[in-house]
Design an enzyme around this catalytic site. Structure first.
Site, PDB file in Angstrom:
ATOM      1  N   SER A 186     -14.932   1.444   7.072  1.00  0.00           N
ATOM      2  CA  SER A 186     -13.994   1.748   5.975  1.00  0.00           C
ATOM      3  C   SER A 186     -14.215   3.088   5.281  1.00  0.00           C
ATOM      4  CB  SER A 186     -14.008   0.647   4.890  1.00  0.00           C
ATOM      5  OG  SER A 186     -13.297  -0.483   5.330  1.00  0.00           O
ATOM      6  N   ASN A 227      -8.096  -1.570  13.169  1.00  0.00           N
ATOM      7  CA  ASN A 227      -7.064  -1.977  12.210  1.00  0.00           C
ATOM      8  C   ASN A 227      -6.530  -3.312  12.683  1.00  0.00           C
ATOM      9  OD1 ASN A 227      -4.712  -1.583  14.039  1.00  0.00           O
ATOM     10  ND2 ASN A 227      -5.376   0.542  13.930  1.00  0.00           N
ATOM     11  N   VAL A 278     -13.482   5.930  14.927  1.00  0.00           N
ATOM     12  CA  VAL A 278     -14.299   5.054  15.787  1.00  0.00           C
ATOM     13  C   VAL A 278     -13.410   4.311  16.779  1.00  0.00           C
ATOM     14  CG1 VAL A 278     -15.697   2.932  15.753  1.00  0.00           C
ATOM     15  CG2 VAL A 278     -16.141   4.739  14.085  1.00  0.00           C
ATOM     16  N   ASP A 279     -12.299   3.791  16.283  1.00  0.00           N
ATOM     17  CA  ASP A 279     -11.367   2.981  17.091  1.00  0.00           C
ATOM     18  C   ASP A 279     -10.899   3.785  18.298  1.00  0.00           C
ATOM     19  OD1 ASP A 279      -8.434   1.023  15.995  1.00  0.00           O
ATOM     20  OD2 ASP A 279      -9.825   0.768  17.673  1.00  0.00           O
ATOM     21  N   GLY A 302     -14.023   6.113   6.487  1.00  0.00           N
ATOM     22  CA  GLY A 302     -13.259   7.242   7.049  1.00  0.00           C
ATOM     23  C   GLY A 302     -11.814   7.154   6.572  1.00  0.00           C
ATOM     24  N   TYR A 346     -10.031   4.778   5.866  1.00  0.00           N
ATOM     25  CA  TYR A 346      -9.738   3.758   4.846  1.00  0.00           C
ATOM     26  C   TYR A 346     -10.258   4.131   3.457  1.00  0.00           C
ATOM     27  CZ  TYR A 346      -7.603   0.411   8.080  1.00  0.00           C
ATOM     28  OH  TYR A 346      -6.754  -0.202   8.962  1.00  0.00           O
ATOM     29  N   ILE A 394     -21.385   6.234  18.003  1.00  0.00           N
ATOM     30  CA  ILE A 394     -21.481   4.785  18.260  1.00  0.00           C
ATOM     31  C   ILE A 394     -21.139   4.456  19.711  1.00  0.00           C
ATOM     32  CG2 ILE A 394     -19.105   4.198  17.542  1.00  0.00           C
ATOM     33  CD1 ILE A 394     -21.044   1.810  16.061  1.00  0.00           C
TER      34      ILE A 394
HETATM   35  N1  APR Z   1     -19.496   7.260  15.975  1.00  0.00           N
HETATM   36  C1  APR Z   1     -19.957   6.865  14.757  1.00  0.00           C
HETATM   37  N2  APR Z   1     -19.264   6.997  13.622  1.00  0.00           N
HETATM   38  C2  APR Z   1     -18.034   7.571  13.708  1.00  0.00           C
HETATM   39  C3  APR Z   1     -17.471   8.004  14.935  1.00  0.00           C
HETATM   40  C4  APR Z   1     -18.270   7.828  16.096  1.00  0.00           C
HETATM   41  N3  APR Z   1     -17.835   8.210  17.319  1.00  0.00           N
HETATM   42  N4  APR Z   1     -16.230   8.527  14.678  1.00  0.00           N
HETATM   43  C5  APR Z   1     -16.040   8.433  13.349  1.00  0.00           C
HETATM   44  N5  APR Z   1     -17.114   7.864  12.753  1.00  0.00           N
HETATM   45  C6  APR Z   1     -17.349   7.545  11.340  1.00  0.00           C
HETATM   46  C7  APR Z   1     -16.487   8.262  10.325  1.00  0.00           C
HETATM   47  O1  APR Z   1     -17.059   9.525  10.003  1.00  0.00           O
HETATM   48  C8  APR Z   1     -16.572   7.297   9.148  1.00  0.00           C
HETATM   49  O2  APR Z   1     -17.770   7.539   8.424  1.00  0.00           O
HETATM   50  O3  APR Z   1     -17.028   6.164  11.165  1.00  0.00           O
HETATM   51  C9  APR Z   1     -16.695   5.916   9.807  1.00  0.00           C
HETATM   52  C10 APR Z   1     -15.422   5.073   9.762  1.00  0.00           C
HETATM   53  O4  APR Z   1     -14.309   5.933   9.954  1.00  0.00           O
HETATM   54  P1  APR Z   1     -12.946   5.442  10.683  1.00  0.00           P
HETATM   55  O5  APR Z   1     -13.174   5.429  12.137  1.00  0.00           O
HETATM   56  O6  APR Z   1     -11.848   6.299  10.130  1.00  0.00           O
HETATM   57  O7  APR Z   1     -12.763   3.927  10.236  1.00  0.00           O
HETATM   58  P2  APR Z   1     -12.196   3.313   8.862  1.00  0.00           P
HETATM   59  O8  APR Z   1     -12.450   4.185   7.694  1.00  0.00           O
HETATM   60  O9  APR Z   1     -12.725   1.914   8.866  1.00  0.00           O
HETATM   61  O10 APR Z   1     -10.616   3.295   9.092  1.00  0.00           O
HETATM   62  C11 APR Z   1     -10.099   2.438  10.088  1.00  0.00           C
HETATM   63  O11 APR Z   1      -8.859   4.220  11.090  1.00  0.00           O
HETATM   64  O12 APR Z   1      -9.109   4.874  13.266  1.00  0.00           O
HETATM   65  C12 APR Z   1      -8.342   4.108  12.423  1.00  0.00           C
HETATM   66  O13 APR Z   1      -7.498   2.366  13.820  1.00  0.00           O
HETATM   67  C13 APR Z   1      -8.399   2.663  12.772  1.00  0.00           C
HETATM   68  O14 APR Z   1      -6.624   2.125  11.268  1.00  0.00           O
HETATM   69  C14 APR Z   1      -8.023   2.049  11.460  1.00  0.00           C
HETATM   70  C15 APR Z   1      -8.713   2.962  10.449  1.00  0.00           C
END
Ligand code: APR
Length: 202
Positions: A149, A50, A59-60, A151, A153, A37
């Protein structure tokens, strides 16, 4: 509803070829791609943040790492001025894209999965809709989403993809102005799940 499978070169400019699939909804296109992304050149990219907005992993972490300190600075101002208690789940806020190719980052907080009876579906749907509404309000016509959500979450991706696609299609059917919504999946495995869901609901 489906256009033919077309291949695109890797977003990061390498020669890796990726598949993408798309459907048209009104004047908009929804595309599914496999990639990073932070490499997307859409007007806005969505961060799966978050509620602290102070960064994290996944992603964050990638967005803050590549986008630079400017993004975090604007997140701190948003927290002070608008969300001293933190950004509630399902809401969305916008900052600069900093050093990213995308001009803007829309930060949203997806629901943590607790099994499905804590309102997770509606909160996830709100997150997608609020990001699209914010993009439209700010003239962003192309927007990239990660799979929010699914990953850290823990939201099962099969279920989340259904909620995500229905929320986006529903929004695009009611609102003009968005040209492209791109789902950027981080693995071919995840891309195929979204494609299967696409096929189910089309
Ligand atoms: N590009 C695209 N997708 C990605 C990338 C990237 N660079 N990195 C990870 N992903 C995917 C993961 O494989 C997952 O399918 O994004 C999706 C969401 O994963 P997370 O980033 O863990 O987000 P989420 O599940 O919403 O959890 C949010 O995680 O990183 C922390 O600060 C964030 O506390 C918050 C929580």
């Amino acid at each position: 509803m489906f256009e033919d499978m077309k291949t695109i070169t890797g977003e990061s400019g390498n020669n890796e070829r990726k598949n993408s699939r798309g459907i048209r909804v009104g004047t908009a296109r929804i595309n599914l791609v496999c990639g990073d992304i932070t490499e997307q050149e859409t007007d806005a990219i969505v961060n799966a943040a978050n509620s602290s907005l102070m960064g994290g992993g996944g992603v964050d972490g990638a967005i803050h790492r590549k986008g630079g300190a400017e993004i975090l600075e604007e997140c701190k101002i948003i927290r002070q001025e608008s969300y001293p208690e933190g950004l509630p789940t399902g809401k969305a806020v916008m900052t600069t894209g900093g050093k990213l190719k995308a001009k803007r980052v829309i930060h949203t907080v997806g629901p943590i999965w607790y099994g499905g009876d804590k309102g997770e579906q509606e909160l996830l749907s709100q997150a997608y809709r609020n990001c699209l509404a914010l993009a439209l309000e700010n003239g962003a016509k192309t927007i990239s989403f990660p799979s929010i959500s699914t990953g850290a979450y823990g939201y099962p991706i099969e279920k989340a993809s259904l909620v995500a696609l229905r929320a986006v299609i529903g929004f695009l059917e009611k609102n003009e102005g968005i040209k492209e919504v791109r789902f950027v999946l981080h693995s071919i495995h995840d891309l195929k799940i979204y494609e299967n869901t696409f096929t189910e609901i089309s």
